[in-house]
Design a protein around this motif. Structure first.
Motif, PDB file in Angstrom:
ATOM      1  N   LEU A   1       0.828  -1.211   0.000  1.00  0.00           N
ATOM      2  CA  LEU A   1       0.000   0.000   0.000  1.00  0.00           C
ATOM      3  C   LEU A   1       0.864   1.264   0.000  1.00  0.00           C
ATOM      4  CD1 LEU A   1      -2.769  -1.076   2.549  1.00  0.00           C
ATOM      5  CD2 LEU A   1      -2.956  -0.926   0.058  1.00  0.00           C
ATOM      6  N   VAL A   2       1.963   1.240   0.745  1.00  0.00           N
ATOM      7  CA  VAL A   2       2.859   2.398   0.773  1.00  0.00           C
ATOM      8  C   VAL A   2       3.454   2.654  -0.601  1.00  0.00           C
ATOM      9  CG1 VAL A   2       5.136   3.142   1.577  1.00  0.00           C
ATOM     10  CG2 VAL A   2       3.431   2.401   3.217  1.00  0.00           C
ATOM     11  N   TRP A   3       3.861   1.601  -1.299  1.00  0.00           N
ATOM     12  CA  TRP A   3       4.427   1.780  -2.629  1.00  0.00           C
ATOM     13  C   TRP A   3       3.398   2.371  -3.595  1.00  0.00           C
ATOM     14  CZ3 TRP A   3       8.746   2.700  -4.758  1.00  0.00           C
ATOM     15  CH2 TRP A   3       9.931   2.188  -4.246  1.00  0.00           C
ATOM     16  N   LEU A   4       2.150   1.954  -3.478  1.00  0.00           N
ATOM     17  CA  LEU A   4       1.106   2.513  -4.340  1.00  0.00           C
ATOM     18  C   LEU A   4       0.908   4.003  -4.060  1.00  0.00           C
ATOM     19  CD1 LEU A   4      -1.533  -0.376  -4.224  1.00  0.00           C
ATOM     20  CD2 LEU A   4      -0.007   0.222  -6.114  1.00  0.00           C
ATOM     21  N   ILE A   5       0.890   4.377  -2.790  1.00  0.00           N
ATOM     22  CA  ILE A   5       0.728   5.781  -2.420  1.00  0.00           C
ATOM     23  C   ILE A   5       1.898   6.612  -2.934  1.00  0.00           C
ATOM     24  CG2 ILE A   5       0.652   7.387  -0.465  1.00  0.00           C
ATOM     25  CD1 ILE A   5      -0.815   5.160   1.102  1.00  0.00           C
ATOM     26  N   LEU A   6       3.117   6.106  -2.747  1.00  0.00           N
ATOM     27  CA  LEU A   6       4.295   6.844  -3.184  1.00  0.00           C
ATOM     28  C   LEU A   6       4.376   6.949  -4.702  1.00  0.00           C
ATOM     29  CD1 LEU A   6       7.069   5.607  -0.716  1.00  0.00           C
ATOM     30  CD2 LEU A   6       5.479   7.528  -0.509  1.00  0.00           C
ATOM     31  N   ALA A   7       3.927   5.900  -5.385  1.00  0.00           N
ATOM     32  CA  ALA A   7       3.937   5.947  -6.849  1.00  0.00           C
ATOM     33  C   ALA A   7       3.033   7.066  -7.356  1.00  0.00           C
ATOM     34  CB  ALA A   7       3.484   4.599  -7.418  1.00  0.00           C
ATOM     35  N   VAL A   8       1.844   7.185  -6.761  1.00  0.00           N
ATOM     36  CA  VAL A   8       0.926   8.269  -7.147  1.00  0.00           C
ATOM     37  C   VAL A   8       1.548   9.618  -6.831  1.00  0.00           C
ATOM     38  CG1 VAL A   8      -1.314   9.322  -6.664  1.00  0.00           C
ATOM     39  CG2 VAL A   8      -1.128   6.830  -6.894  1.00  0.00           C
ATOM     40  N   GLU A   9       2.155   9.731  -5.660  1.00  0.00           N
ATOM     41  CA  GLU A   9       2.770  10.987  -5.231  1.00  0.00           C
ATOM     42  C   GLU A   9       3.891  11.410  -6.180  1.00  0.00           C
ATOM     43  OE1 GLU A   9       5.181  11.904  -1.281  1.00  0.00           O
ATOM     44  OE2 GLU A   9       3.060  11.525  -0.865  1.00  0.00           O
ATOM     45  N   LEU A  10       4.738  10.470  -6.569  1.00  0.00           N
ATOM     46  CA  LEU A  10       5.857  10.790  -7.456  1.00  0.00           C
ATOM     47  C   LEU A  10       5.389  11.109  -8.870  1.00  0.00           C
ATOM     48  CD1 LEU A  10       8.462   8.135  -6.263  1.00  0.00           C
ATOM     49  CD2 LEU A  10       8.597  10.612  -5.968  1.00  0.00           C
ATOM     50  N   ILE A  11       4.380  10.373  -9.342  1.00  0.00           N
ATOM     51  CA  ILE A  11       3.865  10.639 -10.691  1.00  0.00           C
ATOM     52  C   ILE A  11       3.244  12.029 -10.767  1.00  0.00           C
ATOM     53  CG2 ILE A  11       2.091   9.977 -12.367  1.00  0.00           C
ATOM     54  CD1 ILE A  11       2.602   7.052 -11.516  1.00  0.00           C
ATOM     55  N   VAL A  12       2.410  12.356  -9.772  1.00  0.00           N
ATOM     56  CA  VAL A  12       1.772  13.681  -9.754  1.00  0.00           C
ATOM     57  C   VAL A  12       2.810  14.781  -9.622  1.00  0.00           C
ATOM     58  CG1 VAL A  12       0.218  15.184  -8.444  1.00  0.00           C
ATOM     59  CG2 VAL A  12      -0.403  12.788  -8.836  1.00  0.00           C
ATOM     60  N   GLY A  13       3.853  14.526  -8.850  1.00  0.00           N
ATOM     61  CA  GLY A  13       4.853  15.553  -8.611  1.00  0.00           C
ATOM     62  C   GLY A  13       5.811  15.783  -9.763  1.00  0.00           C
TER      63      GLY A  13
ATOM     64  N   ARG B   1       8.220  20.300  -3.931  1.00  0.00           N
ATOM     65  CA  ARG B   1       7.810  20.093  -2.531  1.00  0.00           C
ATOM     66  C   ARG B   1       7.051  18.773  -2.357  1.00  0.00           C
ATOM     67  NH1 ARG B   1       8.913  24.960  -0.145  1.00  0.00           N
ATOM     68  NH2 ARG B   1       8.825  26.789  -1.516  1.00  0.00           N
ATOM     69  N   LEU B   2       6.264  18.408  -3.351  1.00  0.00           N
ATOM     70  CA  LEU B   2       5.541  17.137  -3.257  1.00  0.00           C
ATOM     71  C   LEU B   2       6.509  15.958  -3.333  1.00  0.00           C
ATOM     72  CD1 LEU B   2       2.852  15.666  -3.060  1.00  0.00           C
ATOM     73  CD2 LEU B   2       2.655  15.802  -5.558  1.00  0.00           C
ATOM     74  N   VAL B   3       7.516  16.048  -4.185  1.00  0.00           N
ATOM     75  CA  VAL B   3       8.520  14.986  -4.275  1.00  0.00           C
ATOM     76  C   VAL B   3       9.310  14.881  -2.969  1.00  0.00           C
ATOM     77  CG1 VAL B   3      10.527  14.139  -5.548  1.00  0.00           C
ATOM     78  CG2 VAL B   3       8.695  15.312  -6.776  1.00  0.00           C
ATOM     79  N   ALA B   4       9.484  15.993  -2.277  1.00  0.00           N
ATOM     80  CA  ALA B   4      10.196  15.985  -0.997  1.00  0.00           C
ATOM     81  C   ALA B   4       9.389  15.328   0.117  1.00  0.00           C
ATOM     82  CB  ALA B   4      10.554  17.410  -0.589  1.00  0.00           C
TER      83      ALA B   4
END
Length: 350
Positions: free
Chosen positions: A109-121, A130-133
């Motif tokens: 689940l953490v990897w899925l959340i981080l993948a979305v965060e990195l893609i959006v950022g 700032r989002l990537v940070a």
């Protein structure tokens, strides 16, 4: 007597057949690679490519994110293989072959959340730095809230709605740190099902041990949330280069500080546990059961709290009174797990 059980008149709680002393080099090697992969590398690539090349900002973060998390990806698939293989000695006790342990479910689940965060950022022409940070603070928020939630549900008397690693569905909700230790040591540390069995025996036998894990879980999960909140404020209020650097580095400062505090704390509590066990001639409460109301003795945190009675009065512990428990065995208490056919004992460790 089954492996992992202790006679009622034993002077010490059930032993844990695992030591970190012989694994110091492997642990140091892994964490060195992990820090390089998730701290030094993203910061170095960011400054080197952003200020030292003519690459577009979008390309800079494409390279940074592509190089990120190699150790974590390897660890993910290594764990998956160890849990799913036919002759696995690492999967949860009495669990089906297809059942992941609780840590791996959260890992996914953490990897899925981080993948979305990195893609959006990074998908925009001008990346949202700032989002990537916020990658590591997001992990801290996730595990902090998940671990605190489990212990809140436990204290409210909720039962496990599904199997949580070796804790069967319908059992008392386990304290989250117990599940984390079980999964990480059994799979990543090579302790296997023998360690899962020994840890569960210790957990069910010793109210003091359960209380210690509960307190340590609050310390780590609560600290994780507080620090993640502070890092988030820094990330969104400082210049982007500073925000990016601190977003990737401060979580490791927190982890190192909390580890330095935890080691002597746990060592002290383990000595207190042995003393409480000897004084009470065994366990207190319902034998071999996760009895959340069992008296557990004065932990180190409780002793500190006695000196500061005005702080957190709602967490005061019950005073334990010496008692002699009735002789019992795991067979008479269904909550103690029985090893399945895939759990083979290691004669040297036993």
């Amino acid at each position: 007597m089954e492996e992992g059980t202790t006679p009622a008149n034993s002077l010490e709680p059930p032993p844990l057949p695992y030591t970190l002393r012989t694994r110091k080099r492997a642990i140091a090697f892994f964490w060195t690679l992990f820090v390089i992969d998730t701290c030094a590398q993203p910061v170095a690539l960011y400054f080197g490519l952003w200020y030292g090349t003519n690459l577009s900002h979008n390309m800079v973060f494409t390279i940074v994110t592509a190089a990120l998390g190699g150790i974590s990806v390897f660890e993910y698939f290594y764990r998956l293989y160890n849990l799913f293989r036919k002759d696995s000695r690492a999967r949860p006790l009495n669990a089906k072959k297809s059942w992941l342990d609780f840590f791996h479910i959260n890992f996914t689940l953490v990897w899925l959340i981080l993948a979305v965060e990195l893609i959006v950022g990074t998908v925009q022409p001008e990346p949202y730095v700032r989002l990537v940070a916020m990658v590591l603070p997001s992990v801290m928020f996730y595990f902090g809230f998940v671990h605190l939630s489990l212990d809140v549900l436990r204290m409210m008397g909720f039962k496990a709605p599904f199997r949580i690693s070796s804790t069967p569905k319908g059992s008392v909700m386990p304290t989250a740190l117990y599940v984390l230790i079980e999964d990480v040591v059994a799979v990543d540390g090579g302790g296997g099902q023998m360690y899962r069995y020994a840890l569960r025996t210790r957990y069910l036998s010793s109210p003091y041990f359960r209380r210690m894990l509960f307190e340590m879980n609050c310390f780590w999960a609560g600290g994780s949330i507080i620090w993640a909140g502070a890092i988030t404020a820094i990330v969104f209020t400082t210049p982007e280069p500073v925000a990016y650097t601190l977003g990737w580095c401060l979580p490791f400062v927190w982890a190192a500080l909390w580890t330095i505090i935890t080691i002597p704390w746990v060592q002290s509590d383990l000595r207190r546990e042995k003393k409480a066990w000897r004084e009470n001639r065994g366990q207190l409460g319902i034998p071999f059961t996760d009895d959340i109301d069992a008296p557990h003795g004065r932990t180190r945190l409780g002793s500190v709290q006695d000196r500061l009675p005005q702080l957190f009065p709602w967490t005061r512990e019950k005073a334990s009174t010496p008692s002699t428990p009735e002789p019992s065995s795991p067979e008479t208490h269904p909550e103690i797990p029985i090893q399945n056919s895939t759990c083979e004992a290691d004669p040297q460790a036993a």
